[in-house]
Design a protein around this motif. Sequence first.
Motif, mmCIF file in Angstrom:
data_model
loop_
_atom_site.group_PDB
_atom_site.id
_atom_site.type_symbol
_atom_site.label_atom_id
_atom_site.label_comp_id
_atom_site.label_asym_id
_atom_site.label_seq_id
_atom_site.Cartn_x
_atom_site.Cartn_y
_atom_site.Cartn_z
ATOM 1 N N UNK A 72 24.885 -76.915 -59.980
ATOM 2 C CA UNK A 72 25.218 -76.542 -58.593
ATOM 3 C C UNK A 72 24.780 -75.116 -58.245
ATOM 4 N N UNK A 73 24.730 -74.230 -59.247
ATOM 5 C CA UNK A 73 24.564 -72.809 -58.951
ATOM 6 C C UNK A 73 23.094 -72.451 -58.729
ATOM 7 N N UNK A 74 22.889 -71.373 -57.965
ATOM 8 C CA UNK A 74 21.538 -70.894 -57.684
ATOM 9 C C UNK A 74 21.360 -69.479 -58.213
ATOM 10 N N UNK A 75 20.100 -69.169 -58.599
ATOM 11 C CA UNK A 75 19.708 -67.773 -58.834
ATOM 12 C C UNK A 75 19.087 -67.259 -57.532
ATOM 13 N N UNK A 76 18.730 -65.966 -57.517
ATOM 14 C CA UNK A 76 18.084 -65.418 -56.323
ATOM 15 C C UNK A 76 16.773 -64.757 -56.708
ATOM 16 N N UNK A 77 15.713 -65.015 -55.935
ATOM 17 C CA UNK A 77 14.450 -64.287 -56.082
ATOM 18 C C UNK A 77 14.192 -63.585 -54.753
ATOM 19 N N UNK A 78 14.259 -62.265 -54.783
ATOM 20 C CA UNK A 78 14.082 -61.455 -53.563
ATOM 21 C C UNK A 78 14.960 -61.996 -52.426
ATOM 22 N N UNK A 79 16.182 -62.385 -52.793
ATOM 23 C CA UNK A 79 17.147 -62.827 -51.798
ATOM 24 C C UNK A 79 17.142 -64.314 -51.511
ATOM 25 N N UNK A 80 16.098 -65.013 -51.956
ATOM 26 C CA UNK A 80 16.026 -66.455 -51.688
ATOM 27 C C UNK A 80 16.672 -67.234 -52.832
ATOM 28 N N UNK A 81 17.457 -68.238 -52.508
ATOM 29 C CA UNK A 81 18.149 -68.999 -53.544
ATOM 30 C C UNK A 81 17.236 -70.054 -54.158
ATOM 31 N N UNK A 82 17.234 -70.091 -55.509
ATOM 32 C CA UNK A 82 16.445 -71.083 -56.260
ATOM 33 C C UNK A 82 17.345 -71.647 -57.351
ATOM 34 N N UNK A 83 17.030 -72.868 -57.852
ATOM 35 C CA UNK A 83 17.865 -73.428 -58.921
ATOM 36 C C UNK A 83 17.835 -72.552 -60.172
ATOM 37 N N UNK A 84 18.971 -72.456 -60.849
ATOM 38 C CA UNK A 84 19.019 -71.692 -62.101
ATOM 39 C C UNK A 84 18.209 -72.407 -63.178
ATOM 40 N N UNK A 85 17.656 -71.619 -64.122
ATOM 41 C CA UNK A 85 16.964 -72.201 -65.282
ATOM 42 C C UNK A 85 17.467 -71.509 -66.543
ATOM 43 N N UNK A 86 18.063 -72.272 -67.471
ATOM 44 C CA UNK A 86 18.631 -71.729 -68.704
ATOM 45 C C UNK A 86 17.831 -72.222 -69.909
ATOM 46 N N UNK A 123 34.953 -56.220 -72.594
ATOM 47 C CA UNK A 123 33.744 -55.646 -71.990
ATOM 48 C C UNK A 123 32.532 -56.405 -72.496
ATOM 49 N N UNK A 124 31.557 -56.616 -71.626
ATOM 50 C CA UNK A 124 30.424 -57.478 -71.948
ATOM 51 C C UNK A 124 29.113 -56.916 -71.421
ATOM 52 N N UNK A 125 28.068 -56.969 -72.272
ATOM 53 C CA UNK A 125 26.697 -56.752 -71.818
ATOM 54 C C UNK A 125 26.091 -58.127 -71.568
ATOM 55 N N UNK A 126 25.500 -58.320 -70.425
ATOM 56 C CA UNK A 126 25.118 -59.661 -69.984
ATOM 57 C C UNK A 126 23.893 -60.243 -70.676
ATOM 58 N N UNK A 127 23.598 -61.478 -70.293
ATOM 59 C CA UNK A 127 22.478 -62.219 -70.879
ATOM 60 C C UNK A 127 21.143 -61.619 -70.443
ATOM 61 N N UNK A 128 20.128 -61.813 -71.300
ATOM 62 C CA UNK A 128 18.811 -61.230 -71.026
ATOM 63 C C UNK A 128 18.166 -61.858 -69.794
ATOM 64 N N UNK A 129 18.576 -63.061 -69.429
ATOM 65 C CA UNK A 129 17.938 -63.736 -68.288
ATOM 66 C C UNK A 129 18.865 -63.763 -67.071
ATOM 67 N N UNK A 130 19.835 -62.818 -67.057
ATOM 68 C CA UNK A 130 20.682 -62.683 -65.869
ATOM 69 C C UNK A 130 20.083 -61.626 -64.936
ATOM 70 N N UNK A 131 20.112 -61.893 -63.666
ATOM 71 C CA UNK A 131 19.801 -60.858 -62.673
ATOM 72 C C UNK A 131 20.545 -61.175 -61.383
ATOM 73 N N UNK A 132 20.995 -60.133 -60.736
ATOM 74 C CA UNK A 132 21.648 -60.316 -59.431
ATOM 75 C C UNK A 132 20.628 -60.804 -58.401
ATOM 76 N N UNK A 133 19.376 -60.314 -58.556
ATOM 77 C CA UNK A 133 18.312 -60.703 -57.624
ATOM 78 C C UNK A 133 16.976 -60.459 -58.329
ATOM 79 N N UNK A 134 16.298 -61.527 -58.744
ATOM 80 C CA UNK A 134 15.048 -61.385 -59.503
ATOM 81 C C UNK A 134 13.926 -60.884 -58.592
ATOM 82 N N UNK A 135 12.961 -60.149 -59.227
ATOM 83 C CA UNK A 135 11.835 -59.641 -58.431
ATOM 84 C C UNK A 135 10.649 -60.597 -58.460
#
Lengths: 359, 73
Positions: A191-205, A268-280
Amino acid sequence: MRLRLLIVPALLATVTLSAATLPEDRVEAMYHRYDGGGVTVDGPAVFARRHITNTVSAAAEYYVDSISSASIDVVTSASPYSEQRTETHLGLDWLYGDTLMAASFTHSDESDYQSDTYGLSVAQDVFGGMTTISMGYAHGDDTVERVDTDFEDTVDRDNFVLGLTQILTPTLLATADYEAVLEDGYLANPYRSARILGAQVPERYPRTRTSHALAFSGIKSWSKDTALRGRYRYFTDTWDIKAHTFELGISRYLGERWTADVSYRFYTQDGASFYSDDFDGEYNYMSRDKELSDFDSHALGGRLSWSMKNGLPLGLDRANLTLSYDYVRFDYDNFTDIRNGDLYEFSSQVFQLYFTSWY
Amino acid sequence: MKRLCLSFIAVLCFAGCARVEPWVMPYEREALADPIMSTSRDPMLDRHRAHVFDVREGARGATVSQGGGCGCN
């Protein structure tokens, strides 16, 4: 499951044992409620354990989560929803000399996530009963679906647990626990989306994840009516998440019938390498799951128990009635509330009303 | 250096032969057997509380302790 609320299955499948004696015959009943971040989860749970023979004990548990969600993920990319998850657990314990063996089966069911977990564990007292060594293995078969499409995929899970409990002095007990979890399959959220330059795209794990958790704890009898406890856990995994958990607590008898507990937990947690609030740009793996971001949480909890010993009905030997409350605060370092552009934060409350009796 | 390593290994081997007696006798474990010394006095409460954190954090595992020796849990 919807937006990663309950993607961690098998609440009851934890392979834990203490050796040399069978667990006591006991019933437990609980009402639980979680409220925070737009999510409410509540429901009942019941548990019963009974000796079948002098060396064999059977246990069963039924647990319900009724979920109503308008979380930050939901309100920014989907519609609020309600659903229910049920979990059924069956277990058998067998005492042979100083060795306690256990087998268990857990089934978890919700509209878009089903999980079956099979567990085996063994615990052995050694060194004059001063040391308990335990190990366990559990295998899980999960099915992931999406309610509004015909999407379906699977996850295989293998859990390996090692434990050591050591009496250090007449008033000090220490434990060390290690758990490895290997997962293979669909580990994202449909159900969840990632963001690329503000646009929502399906997550990929990635389709695999291996994690290691190592915890140390100590319990000290400070006086006849007071115990202190501390715990530390280090966590790391192949997604580059690193986390530290610190817990401190004090338990104290207040007269003959009351027991109070106060605890504090910091995470306290350091996040996953493929996490981003908004990908470039587009990457092989992309997530905007706030549980995989950088964040801290603080939890302050209290518990008050009332003990009943005489004149109980139904042949019950003794019983406890417990009220438990936790206040939990989450502060995210790189997860933005896209409604206002601020870093996201929220508080939640965990309430439990619990009855247990031995017979 | 090689001699030092061999000496260290020899010491470890002989140390393994020495019998270490339990230093806390069963009759000294009264405080440890008290319910407030239990690693999980209310198992269902503790499992649920661990679950609340599990589903909201990236870390998982090693959350519920393995119990205690001496039959004190």
